[in-house]
Design a protein around this motif. Structure first.
Motif, PDB file in Angstrom:
ATOM      1  N   PHE A  55       0.857  -1.193   0.000  1.00 59.30           N
ATOM      2  CA  PHE A  55       0.000   0.000   0.000  1.00 59.30           C
ATOM      3  C   PHE A  55       0.885   1.233   0.000  1.00 59.30           C
ATOM      4  O   PHE A  55       2.117   1.139   0.130  1.00 59.30           O
ATOM      5  CB  PHE A  55      -0.930   0.007   1.223  1.00 59.30           C
ATOM      6  CG  PHE A  55      -0.199  -0.106   2.533  1.00 59.30           C
ATOM      7  CD1 PHE A  55       0.287   1.031   3.186  1.00 59.30           C
ATOM      8  CD2 PHE A  55       0.013  -1.350   3.116  1.00 59.30           C
ATOM      9  CE1 PHE A  55       0.966   0.933   4.394  1.00 59.30           C
ATOM     10  CE2 PHE A  55       0.696  -1.455   4.321  1.00 59.30           C
ATOM     11  CZ  PHE A  55       1.176  -0.317   4.962  1.00 59.30           C
ATOM     12  N   MET A  56       0.249   2.385  -0.142  1.00 55.28           N
ATOM     13  CA  MET A  56       0.983   3.645  -0.175  1.00 55.28           C
ATOM     14  C   MET A  56       0.318   4.650   0.771  1.00 55.28           C
ATOM     15  O   MET A  56      -0.881   4.947   0.638  1.00 55.28           O
ATOM     16  CB  MET A  56       1.006   4.235  -1.591  1.00 55.28           C
ATOM     17  CG  MET A  56       1.621   5.643  -1.662  1.00 55.28           C
ATOM     18  SD  MET A  56       1.423   6.420  -3.270  1.00 55.28           S
ATOM     19  CE  MET A  56       2.535   5.429  -4.252  1.00 55.28           C
ATOM     20  N   THR A  57       1.082   5.126   1.745  1.00 55.92           N
ATOM     21  CA  THR A  57       0.602   6.240   2.561  1.00 55.92           C
ATOM     22  C   THR A  57       0.887   7.532   1.811  1.00 55.92           C
ATOM     23  O   THR A  57       1.859   7.623   1.043  1.00 55.92           O
ATOM     24  CB  THR A  57       1.287   6.265   3.930  1.00 55.92           C
ATOM     25  OG1 THR A  57       2.698   6.440   3.759  1.00 55.92           O
ATOM     26  CG2 THR A  57       1.034   4.966   4.679  1.00 55.92           C
ATOM     27  N   LEU A  58       0.044   8.540   2.034  1.00 52.97           N
ATOM     28  CA  LEU A  58       0.154   9.764   1.230  1.00 52.97           C
ATOM     29  C   LEU A  58      -0.355  10.976   2.007  1.00 52.97           C
ATOM     30  O   LEU A  58      -1.397  10.913   2.675  1.00 52.97           O
ATOM     31  CB  LEU A  58      -0.667   9.604  -0.057  1.00 52.97           C
ATOM     32  CG  LEU A  58      -0.727  10.811  -0.993  1.00 52.97           C
ATOM     33  CD1 LEU A  58       0.627  11.015  -1.676  1.00 52.97           C
ATOM     34  CD2 LEU A  58      -1.833  10.634  -2.041  1.00 52.97           C
ATOM     35  N   PHE A  59       0.419  12.043   1.934  1.00 50.84           N
ATOM     36  CA  PHE A  59      -0.108  13.361   2.326  1.00 50.84           C
ATOM     37  C   PHE A  59      -0.167  14.189   1.051  1.00 50.84           C
ATOM     38  O   PHE A  59       0.844  14.371   0.366  1.00 50.84           O
ATOM     39  CB  PHE A  59       0.780  14.053   3.361  1.00 50.84           C
ATOM     40  CG  PHE A  59       0.228  15.378   3.805  1.00 50.84           C
ATOM     41  CD1 PHE A  59      -0.770  15.446   4.762  1.00 50.84           C
ATOM     42  CD2 PHE A  59       0.685  16.565   3.241  1.00 50.84           C
ATOM     43  CE1 PHE A  59      -1.300  16.668   5.162  1.00 50.84           C
ATOM     44  CE2 PHE A  59       0.162  17.782   3.632  1.00 50.84           C
ATOM     45  CZ  PHE A  59      -0.837  17.837   4.604  1.00 50.84           C
ATOM     46  N   PHE A  60      -1.363  14.667   0.761  1.00 50.20           N
ATOM     47  CA  PHE A  60      -1.598  15.400  -0.483  1.00 50.20           C
ATOM     48  C   PHE A  60      -2.260  16.730  -0.146  1.00 50.20           C
ATOM     49  O   PHE A  60      -3.237  16.762   0.613  1.00 50.20           O
ATOM     50  CB  PHE A  60      -2.511  14.570  -1.393  1.00 50.20           C
ATOM     51  CG  PHE A  60      -2.810  15.202  -2.718  1.00 50.20           C
ATOM     52  CD1 PHE A  60      -1.901  15.110  -3.765  1.00 50.20           C
ATOM     53  CD2 PHE A  60      -3.997  15.888  -2.932  1.00 50.20           C
ATOM     54  CE1 PHE A  60      -2.171  15.689  -4.995  1.00 50.20           C
ATOM     55  CE2 PHE A  60      -4.284  16.463  -4.158  1.00 50.20           C
ATOM     56  CZ  PHE A  60      -3.363  16.358  -5.192  1.00 50.20           C
ATOM     57  N   MET A  61      -1.723  17.803  -0.684  1.00 49.71           N
ATOM     58  CA  MET A  61      -2.337  19.114  -0.444  1.00 49.71           C
ATOM     59  C   MET A  61      -2.287  19.963  -1.713  1.00 49.71           C
ATOM     60  O   MET A  61      -1.397  19.796  -2.558  1.00 49.71           O
ATOM     61  CB  MET A  61      -1.640  19.851   0.701  1.00 49.71           C
ATOM     62  CG  MET A  61      -0.226  20.270   0.436  1.00 49.71           C
ATOM     63  SD  MET A  61       0.496  21.101   1.881  1.00 49.71           S
ATOM     64  CE  MET A  61       2.077  21.638   1.216  1.00 49.71           C
ATOM     65  N   VAL A  62      -3.278  20.826  -1.844  1.00 49.49           N
ATOM     66  CA  VAL A  62      -3.367  21.738  -2.981  1.00 49.49           C
ATOM     67  C   VAL A  62      -3.306  23.158  -2.441  1.00 49.49           C
ATOM     68  O   VAL A  62      -4.152  23.565  -1.623  1.00 49.49           O
ATOM     69  CB  VAL A  62      -4.662  21.528  -3.791  1.00 49.49           C
ATOM     70  CG1 VAL A  62      -4.732  22.531  -4.939  1.00 49.49           C
ATOM     71  CG2 VAL A  62      -4.738  20.102  -4.321  1.00 49.49           C
ATOM     72  N   ILE A  63      -2.299  23.905  -2.876  1.00 51.12           N
ATOM     73  CA  ILE A  63      -2.108  25.296  -2.421  1.00 51.12           C
ATOM     74  C   ILE A  63      -2.789  26.219  -3.429  1.00 51.12           C
ATOM     75  O   ILE A  63      -2.493  26.183  -4.631  1.00 51.12           O
ATOM     76  CB  ILE A  63      -0.614  25.638  -2.316  1.00 51.12           C
ATOM     77  CG1 ILE A  63       0.098  24.655  -1.367  1.00 51.12           C
ATOM     78  CG2 ILE A  63      -0.421  27.078  -1.855  1.00 51.12           C
ATOM     79  CD1 ILE A  63       1.604  24.829  -1.331  1.00 51.12           C
ATOM     80  N   ASP A  64      -3.679  27.053  -2.942  1.00 44.70           N
ATOM     81  CA  ASP A  64      -4.374  28.042  -3.785  1.00 44.70           C
ATOM     82  C   ASP A  64      -3.860  29.430  -3.406  1.00 44.70           C
ATOM     83  O   ASP A  64      -4.249  29.989  -2.355  1.00 44.70           O
ATOM     84  CB  ASP A  64      -5.877  27.953  -3.577  1.00 44.70           C
ATOM     85  CG  ASP A  64      -6.674  28.791  -4.579  1.00 44.70           C
ATOM     86  OD1 ASP A  64      -6.076  29.735  -5.148  1.00 44.70           O
ATOM     87  OD2 ASP A  64      -7.849  28.491  -4.795  1.00 44.70           O
ATOM     88  N   PRO A  65      -2.993  30.015  -4.225  1.00 44.81           N
ATOM     89  CA  PRO A  65      -2.415  31.318  -3.843  1.00 44.81           C
ATOM     90  C   PRO A  65      -3.426  32.453  -3.863  1.00 44.81           C
ATOM     91  O   PRO A  65      -3.234  33.460  -3.174  1.00 44.81           O
ATOM     92  CB  PRO A  65      -1.319  31.515  -4.902  1.00 44.81           C
ATOM     93  CG  PRO A  65      -1.760  30.719  -6.076  1.00 44.81           C
ATOM     94  CD  PRO A  65      -2.486  29.546  -5.522  1.00 44.81           C
TER      95      PRO A  65
END
Length: 492
Positions: free
Chosen positions: A356-366
Motif C-alpha cells: 500500500f501507499m501512505t500519502l499526504f496530499f495538499m493543494v495550495i491556492d495562492p
C-alpha cells in the motif's frame, strides 16, 4: 632346460613390447581421446598398464612354449618386472595426459562446473603408495629367494659369504635405486601439474580481488583442486549476477532520481524545499510538486508518499503510484476526487500484492491563500508558529492508497502558512529513525530543530533536519528512506 642366450631373451621381451607400442596410438585414439577430459588420465593409465601387462604375459608364454621356461618361477618374475615398469610408465603417461588436458582447458576447451564425484587426493596417494610398497616387497623377496637358491648350490666359507653378501646388497640397492628414480620422476611430473593448477587458480582469484570477473578456472580434475576450481567459478557467476543486479539498481536509481523534482516551485508568499534520501539504491518514498494544467490556474499540488517495503519492489510500486497521482492531480476536480481516482487505479494494480501507499496530499491556492489537504495514513505533518511557539499536527482520517478501491477520501482546509510559520511534511523514516541504542528520533527532536532554525530558509531547515537524522542514526545502512518537504511562509 638349456641356458637361454641373453640376446634371445631380450628379443622375446622386446618384440611383444614393440607390438604393444605399435598398437598404442590406435588404442589411445579410441579409448583415451574419446573419453571426457577429466576421465582421460585414468583411461591413459589403464591402457598403458594393460599394454605392458599383455606384453609381459605374451613374453612369458613364448618362453614357456618355445624355450620351456618354468612359468611359475621365471615367467612370473618376468611378468612382475614388466608390470612394475608398466605401473610407473602408466602413471607417468597419465600425468602427461592430465597436463595436456589442463593446457587444452586453458586454451578454451574447458568445463567449469564442480566435478559430480569427488575423488580425494589422499585416496589416490594411498593407493599408489600401497601398490609401490607391495611391488617393492615382492621384488626384494624374489631377489632373496633367487639368491638363497643360488647359495644352496655353492660351497660356503667366510670368503664366499662376504662376496655373496655384497652381491645381495648390490641387488637390493639396485632395486631400491630404480624404484626411487621412478618415484622421484612421478613426484616431479605431479608437481608440474599442480604448479599449473595453482598458478591458474591464484591468477583468477587475483583478478577477482581487483574486480575482474572475466576469467574462470578450468575444472580439469575430479580431486580437491577440481572442487575448488568449480566452486570458484560458482562464486564468480554469483558475483557476475550481483554486478549485473547492481548495475540494474544504479540505472533504476538514476531513473527514480530523475522522477524527483529538479527544483522547488515559486509560489507567492511561500518558500518551498523538498528532498528524498533512499536507504537502498532505490526506495519507496517520493515527493512531487504538480502544477495545474489549466491556464491561469496558479494552484500547486504537493504530494509526499511512502510505499510499504524497501528496495526495487517498493521503487516499482512508487513509480506506478506517483504516475497515477500525478495524472489525476493535474486534471480538473477536487483534491478528494483526484485521490479517489488514484486510489481506484492503484488498488487494481497492487491490491493483491499486500502493499500500500501512505500519502499526504495538499493543494495550495495562492488566490484564496488556503491549503486543501488529505492525509491518507501518512505521518502527520507539523505546522510550527514561532510567534506562539505552538505546534499543530495535521492528522487524517483516511486509509492508505491501494487497500480499499471504493474508499471516499475527505478534504480538510487550512490557511496558507503566514510569514515565519513552518509546515514540515515527512515520511516515517524521519520520526522512526533509530540510534545505536534503539531509541527513536521522535517528535521532540523535530520540534527542537524547527525552533533552532525558525529564521532560516526552507532549504536550510530541510538540510538541518536531514543532517540531524543522519547524525542520530550513525554510520551504516539506514532502516528506512527519508523524505522531507518544508513549506515556510514568507512576506510577499
Amino acid at each position: 632346460m638349456a641356458q637361454l642366450p641373453v640376446w634371445e631373451l631380450g628379443l622375446v621381451i622386446f618384440i611383444p613390447l614393440a607390438a604393444a607400442w605399435a598398437v598404442r596410438p590406435m588404442l589411445e585414439q579410441r579409448m583415451v581421446e574419446t573419453a571426457r577430459p577429466r576421465r582421460q588420465p585414468l583411461r591413459q593409465f589403464q591402457m598403458d598398464l594393460g599394454l605392458f601387462l599383455a606384453a609381459g604375459f605374451v613374453s612369458a608364454l613364448v618362453l614357456l612354449a618355445v624355450f620351456s621356461f618354468p612359468l611359475a618361477r621365471s615367467g612370473m618374475k618376468l611378468v612382475l618386472g614388466i608390470f612394475t615398469i608398466g605401473l610407473f610408465a602408466g602413471l607417468d603417461m597419465a600425468l602427461a595426459r592430465e597436463r595436456q588436458v589442463i593446457r587444452n582447458a586453458l586454451a578454451g576447451n574447458a568445463a567449469y562446473d564442480p566435478p559430480a564425484r569427488l575423488i580425494p587426493m589422499t585416496r589416490k596417494f594411498s593407493l599408489i603408495a600401497v601398490l609401490i610398497l607391495i611391488l617393492s616387497t615382492a621384488i626384494i623377496i624374489l631377489v632373496l629367494i633367487r639368491d638363497i637358491g643360488w647359495l644352496a648350490t655353492q660351497d660356503l666359507n667366510l670368503g664366499t659369504l662376504d662376496i655373496i653378501g655384497r652381491v645381495v646388497l648390490v641387488e637390493i640397492l639396485f632395486v631400491m635405486g630404480f624404484l626411487t628414480i621412478m618415484v622421484t620422476n612421478l613426484v616431479i611430473s605431479y608437481a608440474r601439474n599442480m604448479r599449473i593448477l595453482f598458478n591458474t587458480q591464484t591468477t583468477v582469484l587475483e583478478n577477482v580481488s581487483r574486480g575482474d570477473l572475466s576469467r574462470k578456472v578450468p575444472v580439469t580434475t575430479s580431486d580437491e583442486m577440481g572442487v575448488i576450481a568449480g566452486y570458484t567459478n560458482t562464486m564468480i557467476n554469483r558475483l557476475r549476477e550481483g554486478v549485473r543486479m547492481r548495475e540494474g539498481l544504479l540505472i533504476a536509481q538514476e531513473v527514480q532520481q530523475h522522477f524527483l523534482p529538479k527544483a522547488a516551485p515559486d509560489m507567492p508568499g511561500l518558500d518551498i524545499a523538498g528532498a528524498s534520501l533512499f536507504s537502498d539504491e532505490t526506495g519507496g518514498d517520493f515527493y512531487d510538486f504538480i502544477g495545474c494544467d489549466l491556464d491561469g490556474c496558479g494552484r500547486l499540488a504537493v504530494a509526499v508518499g511512502d510505499v510499504s517495503g524497501h528496495g526495487i519492489g517498493a521503487a516499482l510500486l512508487m513509480t506506478a503510484g506517483r504516475a497515477v497521482i500525478r495524472q489525476n492531480a493535474a486534471t480538473p476536480g477536487s483534491a478528494a476526487e483526484s485521490i479517489r481516482r488514484a486510489n481506484l487505479h492503484l488498488t487494481r494494480d497492487i491490491g493483491e500484492t499486500g502493499r500500500f501507499m501512505t500519502l499526504f496530499f495538499m493543494v495550495i491556492d495562492p488566490l484564496e491563500e488556503n491549503i486543501t489537504w488529505i492525509n491518507a495514513g501518512q505521518q502527520p505533518p507539523v505546522l510550527y508558529d514561532p510567534a506562539t511557539d505552538a505546534f499543530t499536527d495535521f492528522k487524517g482520517r483516511d486509509i492508505p492508497l491501494g487497500v480499499e478501491p471504493e474508499w471516499e477520501y475527505h478534504e480538510e482546509v487550512m490557511k496558507q502558512p503566514a510569514p515565519g510559520q513552518i509546515l514540515l511534511i515527512t515520511t516515517d523514516g524521519v520520526w522512526e529513525a533509530h540510534d545505536a541504542k534503539g531509541e527513536m528520533f521522535g517528535r521532540e527532536r523535530l520540534q527542537d530543530i524547527l525552533r533552532e532554525n525558525r529564521d532560516r530558509s526552507a532549504q536550510d531547515i530541510l538540510q538541518a533536519v536531514s543532517d540531524r537524522v543522519l547524525e542520530f542514526s550513525g554510520p551504516g545502512k539506514r532502516e528506512d528512506d527519508l523524505t522531507v518537504v518544508v513549506v515556510k511562509g514568507v512576506a510577499r
